[in-house]
Design a protein around this motif. Structure first.
Motif, PDB file in Angstrom:
ATOM      1  N   CYS A  37       0.827  -1.212   0.000  1.00  0.00           N
ATOM      2  CA  CYS A  37       0.000   0.000   0.000  1.00  0.00           C
ATOM      3  C   CYS A  37       0.856   1.254   0.000  1.00  0.00           C
ATOM      4  CB  CYS A  37      -0.929   0.025   1.217  1.00  0.00           C
ATOM      5  SG  CYS A  37      -2.227  -1.203   1.106  1.00  0.00           S
ATOM      6  N   THR A  38       1.904   1.268   0.826  1.00  0.00           N
ATOM      7  CA  THR A  38       2.679   2.502   0.990  1.00  0.00           C
ATOM      8  C   THR A  38       3.846   2.567  -0.005  1.00  0.00           C
ATOM      9  OG1 THR A  38       3.811   1.400   2.820  1.00  0.00           O
ATOM     10  CG2 THR A  38       2.022   2.897   3.396  1.00  0.00           C
ATOM     11  N   ALA A  39       4.828   1.645   0.127  1.00  0.00           N
ATOM     12  CA  ALA A  39       6.026   1.723  -0.725  1.00  0.00           C
ATOM     13  C   ALA A  39       5.691   1.525  -2.205  1.00  0.00           C
ATOM     14  CB  ALA A  39       7.050   0.686  -0.270  1.00  0.00           C
ATOM     15  N   PHE A  40       4.692   0.676  -2.490  1.00  0.00           N
ATOM     16  CA  PHE A  40       4.336   0.422  -3.894  1.00  0.00           C
ATOM     17  C   PHE A  40       3.149   1.265  -4.355  1.00  0.00           C
ATOM     18  CE2 PHE A  40       6.930  -3.182  -2.923  1.00  0.00           C
ATOM     19  CZ  PHE A  40       7.555  -3.506  -4.121  1.00  0.00           C
ATOM     20  N   ASN A  41       2.691   2.134  -3.460  1.00  0.00           N
ATOM     21  CA  ASN A  41       1.670   3.110  -3.839  1.00  0.00           C
ATOM     22  C   ASN A  41       0.428   2.484  -4.490  1.00  0.00           C
ATOM     23  OD1 ASN A  41       0.781   5.628  -3.849  1.00  0.00           O
ATOM     24  ND2 ASN A  41       2.154   6.405  -5.451  1.00  0.00           N
ATOM     25  N   ALA A  43      -2.630   2.634  -3.937  1.00  0.00           N
ATOM     26  CA  ALA A  43      -3.805   3.505  -4.128  1.00  0.00           C
ATOM     27  C   ALA A  43      -3.827   4.117  -5.528  1.00  0.00           C
ATOM     28  CB  ALA A  43      -3.818   4.603  -3.065  1.00  0.00           C
ATOM     29  N   GLU A  44      -2.632   4.391  -6.060  1.00  0.00           N
ATOM     30  CA  GLU A  44      -2.562   5.066  -7.370  1.00  0.00           C
ATOM     31  C   GLU A  44      -2.623   4.089  -8.533  1.00  0.00           C
ATOM     32  OE1 GLU A  44      -2.574   8.343  -7.512  1.00  0.00           O
ATOM     33  OE2 GLU A  44      -2.675   8.263  -5.313  1.00  0.00           O
ATOM     34  N   ARG A  45      -2.543   2.792  -8.231  1.00  0.00           N
ATOM     35  CA  ARG A  45      -2.485   1.812  -9.324  1.00  0.00           C
ATOM     36  C   ARG A  45      -3.867   1.272  -9.663  1.00  0.00           C
ATOM     37  NH1 ARG A  45       2.643  -1.035  -9.769  1.00  0.00           N
ATOM     38  NH2 ARG A  45       4.108  -0.055  -8.343  1.00  0.00           N
ATOM     39  N   GLU A 147      -4.768   3.826   1.045  1.00  0.00           N
ATOM     40  CA  GLU A 147      -4.070   5.123   0.927  1.00  0.00           C
ATOM     41  C   GLU A 147      -2.911   5.252   1.940  1.00  0.00           C
ATOM     42  OE1 GLU A 147      -5.541   7.855  -1.082  1.00  0.00           O
ATOM     43  OE2 GLU A 147      -3.574   8.781  -0.702  1.00  0.00           O
ATOM     44  N   SER A 148      -3.196   4.862   3.207  1.00  0.00           N
ATOM     45  CA  SER A 148      -2.219   5.120   4.274  1.00  0.00           C
ATOM     46  C   SER A 148      -1.497   3.870   4.772  1.00  0.00           C
ATOM     47  CB  SER A 148      -2.953   5.734   5.466  1.00  0.00           C
ATOM     48  OG  SER A 148      -3.872   4.769   5.984  1.00  0.00           O
TER      49      SER A 148
END
Ligand code: EPU
Length: 338
Positions: A37-41, A43-45, A147-148
């Motif tokens: 969720c965080t390092a690979f982001n 939410a944006e994928r 997201e977080s």
């Protein structure tokens, strides 16, 4: 955690549809999921998060990241004189959890025996069968906010359960990934056998005061007798939800179709079995190409082998149109269309 490229999703969906995902990752711990969720982001994928893949219709290749949730473990975490609290991780097979409860003689999940899928998907659509829904025994769940990466608790009330509905299909759709679910189960036998088919099956066996195991056995027998096993014949259970219509519309239809079944709900609504509507339109047991409506339960669409998702979708739309034209009722898919 390994991210694979161009992987077939055929083994991961019970319809057995062969499409490819650009990226594929299996998550086996909450920490891994938080990193994703965080390092690979995440939410944006573009993403497809799934467990058992039993409520999915994949209509095309997926040009994003498929995330298989494979968190395991289930245990009793608390008890008092009357209840026991069981926490299961979201990647556990739903029926294994039901069997764990049944074998300990803990009541509340037995009517939900043999429903395909994983624990984490169960609250998403408040799975239900034979007069029970998970909201009846659900205590709380934990989910990771995409997201977080934070772990957040949801109580029964906060999940806003309805008929095949929850907050996770509505207000917070795609915002959280469920990682564990806790159920509050009865220690003192208290079965729910009002649903017609269960009553009949138990009567046939001459069981007047059934144990939790006897109810589970009856449900397994009923399901096996009319619902196809996805391992043998690809399917995703009920394809459509049962529609809820105004009582006035139901009364009008009853004049034209005296046998139309209906179950009165609150707010002047009546629930009509979609399986009946589909059967009346002549689709039950009908095969079109590699797909069709099942011979024993019209609400279940099946893949006879080699069907594409679009082929099944086309049949679903044909059925929807036919029910609309014949009865003026809109039936909506229960499965997630991707
Ligand atoms: N019916 C027909 N023809 C059919 C199928 C059903 O006429 O081919 C009519 C009959 O009148 C029957 C009534 O529909 O009495 C109800 O049928 P059934 O008991 O099989 O239940 P359902 O409403 O079709 C729902 C769930 C099932 C669940 C069963 C049993 C939905 C969308 N489906 O089906 O859930 O197993 O009740 O409780 O609510 C699933 O969600 O994947 C699923 C299988």
């Amino acid at each position: 955690m390994v991210i694979y490229q161009n992987i077939s999703l055929k083994p991961y969906n019970t319809f057995g549809i062969d499409v490819q995902a650009n990226q594929f990752v299996t998550v086996t711990s909450i920490e891994e999921l938080q990193v994703l969720c965080t390092a690979f982001n995440l939410a944006e994928r573009k993403k497809l998060v799934f467990g058992g893949g039993s409520n999915l219709l994949l209509t095309q290749d997926f040009d994003g990241m498929a995330v298989k949730i494979d968190l395991k473990g289930m245990d009793k975490i608390k008890e008092d004189d009357d209840f026991v609290w069981v926490k299961a991780m979201s990647g556990e097979v739903w029926h294994d959890l039901v069997m764990y409860a049944v074998n300990h003689n803990w009541g509340g999940l037995e009517n939900l025996s043999l429903i395909p899928g994983c624990v984490g998907a169960a609250p998403m659509q408040n799975i239900g069968a034979y007069g029970a829904e998970i909201k009846d025994t659900f205590e709380e769940l934990y989910a990771v906010e995409i997201e977080s990466g934070k772990l957040v608790k949801f109580t029964n009330e906060e999940c806003k359960f309805g008929y095949r509905e929850s907050i996770f299909k509505n207000e917070v759709k795609d915002k959280y990934i469920i990682v564990s679910v806790t159920f509050k189960l009865h220690k003192k036998a208290q079965t729910n056998i009002q649903y017609g088919a269960i009553k009949e099956t138990l009567q046939q066996k001459g069981i007047a005061e059934p144990s939790i195991k006897a109810v589970s056995d009856a449900v397994i027998e009923i399901r096996k007798s009319k619902l196809p096993d996805p391992k043998v014949l690809g399917n995703a259970g009920s394809f459509f939800k049962n529609p809820e219509i105004e009582a006035s519309q139901y009364e009008k239809l009853k004049v034209q179709f005296p046998n139309i079944p209906g179950y009165p709900l609150q707010n002047n609504l009546v629930k009509v079995p979609a399986g009946w509507l589909i059967e009346q339109c002549g689709f039950k047991g009908k095969r079109i190409g590699n797909t069709g409506s099942h011979k024993d339960q019209a609400l279940v669409l099946v893949n006879y082998g080699g069907a594409t998702g679009s082929e099944i979708y086309a049949l679903a739309m044909q059925i929807q149109q036919s029910v609309q034209n014949t009865f003026g009722i809109t039936i909506n898919p229960e499965v997630n269309l991707i």
